[in-house]
Design a protein around this motif. Structure first.
Motif, PDB file in Angstrom:
ATOM      1  N   UNK A  31       0.806  -1.225   0.000  1.00 33.30           N
ATOM      2  CA  UNK A  31       0.000   0.000   0.000  1.00 33.30           C
ATOM      3  C   UNK A  31       0.835   1.270   0.000  1.00 33.30           C
ATOM      4  N   UNK A  32       2.161   1.151   0.087  1.00 37.24           N
ATOM      5  CA  UNK A  32       3.015   2.331   0.112  1.00 37.24           C
ATOM      6  C   UNK A  32       3.010   3.003   1.475  1.00 37.24           C
ATOM      7  N   UNK A  33       3.911   3.958   1.646  1.00 32.86           N
ATOM      8  CA  UNK A  33       4.057   4.622   2.942  1.00 32.86           C
ATOM      9  C   UNK A  33       2.786   5.375   3.338  1.00 32.86           C
ATOM     10  N   UNK A  60       3.885   7.931  12.593  1.00 35.90           N
ATOM     11  CA  UNK A  60       5.117   8.649  12.260  1.00 35.90           C
ATOM     12  C   UNK A  60       6.330   8.070  12.978  1.00 35.90           C
ATOM     13  N   UNK A  61       6.141   7.609  14.206  1.00 33.83           N
ATOM     14  CA  UNK A  61       7.247   6.962  14.923  1.00 33.83           C
ATOM     15  C   UNK A  61       7.673   5.686  14.206  1.00 33.83           C
ATOM     16  N   UNK A  64       9.484   6.633  10.987  1.00 35.95           N
ATOM     17  CA  UNK A  64      10.847   7.081  11.272  1.00 35.95           C
ATOM     18  C   UNK A  64      11.772   5.895  11.502  1.00 35.95           C
ATOM     19  N   UNK A  65      11.304   4.900  12.241  1.00 40.55           N
ATOM     20  CA  UNK A  65      12.122   3.712  12.475  1.00 40.55           C
ATOM     21  C   UNK A  65      12.443   2.998  11.162  1.00 40.55           C
ATOM     22  N   UNK A  66      11.458   2.898  10.279  1.00 36.90           N
ATOM     23  CA  UNK A  66      11.686   2.252   8.983  1.00 36.90           C
ATOM     24  C   UNK A  66      12.634   3.067   8.115  1.00 36.90           C
ATOM     25  N   UNK A  67      12.504   4.386   8.162  1.00 37.14           N
ATOM     26  CA  UNK A  67      13.373   5.263   7.369  1.00 37.14           C
ATOM     27  C   UNK A  67      14.815   5.162   7.862  1.00 37.14           C
ATOM     28  N   UNK A  68      15.000   5.195   9.171  1.00 34.24           N
ATOM     29  CA  UNK A  68      16.353   5.077   9.728  1.00 34.24           C
ATOM     30  C   UNK A  68      16.955   3.723   9.366  1.00 34.24           C
ATOM     31  N   UNK A  69      16.154   2.666   9.455  1.00 37.39           N
ATOM     32  CA  UNK A  69      16.648   1.329   9.080  1.00 37.39           C
ATOM     33  C   UNK A  69      17.071   1.292   7.616  1.00 37.39           C
ATOM     34  N   UNK A  70      16.268   1.903   6.747  1.00 37.18           N
ATOM     35  CA  UNK A  70      16.573   1.880   5.315  1.00 37.18           C
ATOM     36  C   UNK A  70      17.841   2.665   5.008  1.00 37.18           C
ATOM     37  N   UNK A  71      17.952   3.858   5.586  1.00 33.25           N
ATOM     38  CA  UNK A  71      19.175   4.641   5.381  1.00 33.25           C
ATOM     39  C   UNK A  71      20.401   3.888   5.888  1.00 33.25           C
ATOM     40  N   UNK A  72      20.266   3.261   7.047  1.00 30.79           N
ATOM     41  CA  UNK A  72      21.399   2.516   7.595  1.00 30.79           C
ATOM     42  C   UNK A  72      21.734   1.303   6.736  1.00 30.79           C
ATOM     43  N   UNK A 115      11.740   8.356  -2.552  1.00 30.53           N
ATOM     44  CA  UNK A 115      10.588   8.545  -3.418  1.00 30.53           C
ATOM     45  C   UNK A 115       9.818   9.810  -3.062  1.00 30.53           C
ATOM     46  N   UNK A 116       8.547   9.813  -3.368  1.00 31.10           N
ATOM     47  CA  UNK A 116       7.717  10.992  -3.115  1.00 31.10           C
ATOM     48  C   UNK A 116       7.586  11.266  -1.621  1.00 31.10           C
ATOM     49  N   UNK A 117       7.525  12.540  -1.215  1.00 32.12           N
ATOM     50  CA  UNK A 117       7.315  12.864   0.198  1.00 32.12           C
ATOM     51  C   UNK A 117       6.012  12.257   0.712  1.00 32.12           C
ATOM     52  N   UNK A 118       6.000  11.877   1.982  1.00 29.01           N
ATOM     53  CA  UNK A 118       4.818  11.276   2.594  1.00 29.01           C
ATOM     54  C   UNK A 118       3.949  12.404   3.147  1.00 29.01           C
ATOM     55  N   UNK A 119       2.693  12.543   2.678  1.00 24.61           N
ATOM     56  CA  UNK A 119       1.840  13.630   3.151  1.00 24.61           C
ATOM     57  C   UNK A 119       1.709  13.619   4.673  1.00 24.61           C
TER      58      UNK A 119
END
Length: 226
Positions: A31-33, A60-61, A64-72, A115-119
């Protein structure tokens, strides 16, 4: 100093946190972010929503955890690909190819961070450090290579030169300001090329993009003075 062993409660919490994030990543693929829901995650895991909120107080928490994991994860792939010795151009190439390999293997996580910003979502400061790991891997190559200022350069405004000088100090990079600006351009080219490839923008031109990407790696190595 050896870290103290985790208690049984800590191990259970870590395992359940991992399961929550794994389920959230599965939903990202479906379903996407923008469609990620704590209620849906808790339902799939057989948890009541109130229990999941003790791990992630809001969507959002969890994002953020998923984003940090992906960047790492992509940062670790880039760092591990660098042998830290030998030909700087080969080191540069290894980092570019490892970053691309990770992106192609994890397209939904890549889309989450590039990708696209998350609204309605605003990334906190926690994401800044992990987001820079690929860039710092590339800078490490430049730091060891000591590239010289290119013979042909575009004029830089006072504002831009001040920014470049500040970055040079922050990165501890023994290189002219023009090299720093070119490094930023190369970093932008890396992820711009990956965005075009993963989001189908190369269809009808350089698709598949393997040969083009290899060519771009070399072009950008030349561009930064390697």
């Amino acid at each position: 100093m050896t870290a103290a062993p985790r208690t049984a409660r800590e191990r259970v919490r870590a395992e359940l946190t991992r399961e929550i994030k794994d389920e959230a990543r599965r939903q990202l693929a479906e379903v996407g972010a923008h469609g990620l829901s704590l209620r849906a995650v808790s339902r799939e895991l057989g948890m009541v929503s109130s229990a999941l909120y003790r791990y992630f107080p809001s969507r959002d928490h969890l994002l953020t955890a998923l984003i940090v994991d992906a960047y790492n994860a992509v940062g670790e792939a880039a760092e591990q690909a660098d042998p830290h010795t030998g030909d700087p151009r080969e080191r540069w190439r290894a980092i570019w190819l490892a970053t691309r390999d990770w992106a192609r293997a994890n397209p939904h996580e890549y889309a989450l961070i590039y990708g696209s910003p998350i609204p309605g979502y605003q990334a906190p400061q926690d994401t800044v450090g992990p987001a820079g790991r690929v860039a710092f891997a590339l800078v490490a190559v430049l730091r060891d290579a000591h590239p010289h200022e290119p013979a042909v350069t575009a004029p830089m405004s006072e504002e831009l030169r001040a920014q470049a000088d500040q970055l040079t100090r922050i990165l501890d990079l023994d290189a002219p300001a023009e090299v720093v600006m070119r490094a930023i351009a190369a970093w932008t080219q890396l992820f711009g090329a990956l965005n075009f490839e993963l989001f189908g923008q190369y269809v009808g031109s350089v698709d598949p993009a393997d040969a083009y990407f290899e060519h771009l790696v070399g072009q950008m190595a030349d561009f930064v003075g390697l």
